[in-house]
Design a protein around this motif. Structure first.
Motif, PDB file in Angstrom:
ATOM      1  N   LYS A  18      -3.540  -9.681  -6.680  1.00  0.00           N
ATOM      2  CA  LYS A  18      -2.077  -9.887  -6.682  1.00  0.00           C
ATOM      3  C   LYS A  18      -1.557 -10.151  -8.094  1.00  0.00           C
ATOM      4  N   ASP A  22       1.096  -7.914 -10.185  1.00  0.00           N
ATOM      5  CA  ASP A  22       2.253  -8.537 -10.817  1.00  0.00           C
ATOM      6  C   ASP A  22       2.404  -8.082 -12.280  1.00  0.00           C
ATOM      7  N   LEU A  25       3.408  -4.372 -12.304  1.00  0.00           N
ATOM      8  CA  LEU A  25       4.812  -4.146 -11.907  1.00  0.00           C
ATOM      9  C   LEU A  25       5.793  -4.589 -12.992  1.00  0.00           C
ATOM     10  N   GLU A  44      -1.363  -6.301   4.280  1.00  0.00           N
ATOM     11  CA  GLU A  44      -1.093  -6.551   2.849  1.00  0.00           C
ATOM     12  C   GLU A  44      -1.576  -5.395   1.977  1.00  0.00           C
ATOM     13  N   ALA A  47       1.065  -2.672   2.280  1.00  0.00           N
ATOM     14  CA  ALA A  47       2.281  -3.073   1.559  1.00  0.00           C
ATOM     15  C   ALA A  47       2.074  -2.952   0.046  1.00  0.00           C
ATOM     16  N   ALA A  48       0.903  -3.387  -0.445  1.00  0.00           N
ATOM     17  CA  ALA A  48       0.634  -3.311  -1.889  1.00  0.00           C
ATOM     18  C   ALA A  48       0.543  -1.854  -2.329  1.00  0.00           C
ATOM     19  N   VAL A  50       2.045   0.750  -1.081  1.00  0.00           N
ATOM     20  CA  VAL A  50       3.388   1.341  -1.126  1.00  0.00           C
ATOM     21  C   VAL A  50       4.146   0.798  -2.345  1.00  0.00           C
ATOM     22  N   LYS A  51       4.096  -0.528  -2.538  1.00  0.00           N
ATOM     23  CA  LYS A  51       4.847  -1.156  -3.633  1.00  0.00           C
ATOM     24  C   LYS A  51       4.378  -0.640  -4.998  1.00  0.00           C
ATOM     25  N   LEU A  52       3.056  -0.431  -5.104  1.00  0.00           N
ATOM     26  CA  LEU A  52       2.492  -0.019  -6.398  1.00  0.00           C
ATOM     27  C   LEU A  52       2.495   1.498  -6.577  1.00  0.00           C
ATOM     28  N   SER A  75       3.941   7.680   4.239  1.00  0.00           N
ATOM     29  CA  SER A  75       4.017   7.250   2.831  1.00  0.00           C
ATOM     30  C   SER A  75       3.397   8.278   1.879  1.00  0.00           C
TER      31      SER A  75
END
Ligand code: NDP
Length: 388
Positions: A18, A22, A25, A44, A47-48, A50-52, A75
């Motif tokens: 994480k 951070d 990002l 998780e 989600a990570a 997709v976010k990344l 996705s």
């Protein structure tokens, strides 16, 4: 630093993973994420991923592949599962692999990254404790690069002149002392899981938090330091520094001591590993020396924290003993976290399994896995006996 680097984050759902996400990002122009992995935490992980904007997401537990595919539906992110997919994630051609899996479970994937000559930001110290010189030989053979992520080893890496090892007098490996630094053995006998998990300075995953409380973490780090840097065990001293601001020091033959300092936040060493040999700007609180006021230091107490002595013994003996130390510790910590054994039983079990082991010279990587497996089974048996 204008080129975009690609990164594989092994263990993206953990504390190191994480923090890595951070940092990345906060610098989307400099890094893109190729692959991310986790053990069982599908939600998780997805989600990570997709976010990344990752291309490949891997869940180590094969039975969860269907769940991961559903979570990633639409996705465009490829899903994989099991050990072979973990290895594939490490083998895909990212510039940097952050090895953030906890325990010896990370070894095969880390080796895969080494064997394609990658830059590896290594947090997963257990792999280096187990595979030792074999792993370092592979690093040399495949021209891979290990940049330590552990804050102490990152500090040493930053101040060590490894071109002239004869100039190094000693390495001072600092330790916070953990939550029970001032506690007596009697007081430690009945500590709860929550007390042991509550580290005074660092926010970390469960296993390393317990290792910090027993000080096995510092023992593993001692072994890690001797694998990474050209110094014998006799030149590495552990120094308790409760403020965790000086992350470690190197003393040279002329008496000069070089130290690296910083706030206790893993994003700093992670950013160093990601940007090496450059530095990445990070918006984090800076050290306020006047507010800190004083630094203090103490010698470690091997009587109250026998894990330190056990790690030194394993390092001195070499061969298969560090694998046994690590495997027994992993099983004992899991048993403590599950409420099956007491806090002080952790080091007692590790010592008992080490004593029962006939040390051997380490021959190859299969020997590492066979020894790890045997030591785990022995420790499980001893845990079961204790629970009767
Ligand atoms: P965490 O427990 O927070 O995270 C561990 C990660 O590894 C998770 O992503 C987890 O997935 C994954 N994982 C666990 N077991 C397996 C397995 N069998 N196969 C594949 N993946 C697995 O640990 P930390 O982030 O705290 O620590 C990671 C490593 O970094 C450790 O070796 C630790 O010693 C080292 N380290 C950590 C520091 C910290 O500040 N946290 C500091 C210095 C070193 P899932 O979430 O699905 O379980």
């Amino acid at each position: 630093m204008s080129v975009t680097k690609s990164v594989c984050i092994m263990g993206v759902t953990g504390s190191i993973g994480k923090s890595t996400a951070d940092v990345i990002l906060s610098h989307p122009d400099r890094y893109r994420v190729d692959a991310v992995t986790a053990h069982r935490n599908v939600a998780e992980l997805a989600a990570a991923a997709v976010k990344l904007g990752a291309r490949f997401a891997v869940i180590a537990d094969e039975t969860l592949l269907g769940e991961l595919k559903s979570a990633l539906a639409g996705s465009g992110i490829e899903a994989g599962a099991g050990e072979s997919a973990l290895i594939e994630a490490a083998e895909r051609p990212s510039d940097i692999v952050i090895a953030g899996i906890v325990g010896a479970a990370g070894l095969r994937a880390t080796l895969a990254a080494i064997r394609r000559g990658a830059i590896i930001g290594l947090a997963n110290k257990e792999t280096l404790v187990c595979a030792g010189e074999l792993m370092i030989d592979e690093v040399r053979r495949y021209n891979a690069t290990i940049i330590p992520v552990d804050s102490e080893h990152s500090a040493i890496f930053q101040v060590l002149d490894d071109h002239a090892p004869e100039r190094i007098e000693r390495i001072l490996l600092t330790a916070s002392g953990g939550p029970f630094r001032t506690w007596s053995l009697d007081e430690m006998a009945s500590v709860s899981r929550a007390q042991a998990l509550a580290h005074p300075n660092w926010s970390m995953g469960a296993k390393i938090s317990i290792d910090s409380a027993t000080m096995m973490n510092k023992g593993l780090e001692l072994i890690e330091a001797c694998r990474l840097f050209p110094v014998p065990e006799s030149k590495v001293e552990i120094l308790v520094h409760p403020q965790s601001v000086i992350h470690s020091m190197v003393e040279y033959v002329d008496g000069s001591v070089l130290a690296q300092l910083g706030t206790p936040d893993m994003r700093t060493p992670i950013a160093y590993a990601l940007a090496w040999p450059e530095r990445l700007p990070l918006v984090l609180p800076r050290l306020d020396f006047a507010a800190i006021g004083q630094f203090s230091f103490e010698s470690p107490d091997e009587h109250r924290f026998p894990a330190l002595r056990l790690a030194r013994e394993a390092l001195r003996a070499g061969g298969t003993l560090p694998i046994v130390l690590n495997a027994a510790n992993e099983v004992a910590v899991a048993a403590f976290l599950a409420g099956r054994i007491g806090f002080l039983d952790i080091a007692k079990l590790v010592e008992a399994v080490m004593v029962a082991h006939t040390g051997e010279r380490l021959t190859d990587i299969d020997h590492v896995f066979a020894t790890d497996d045997l030591a785990r089974r022995r420790t499980e048996d001893m845990v079961a006996q204790l629970c009767l």
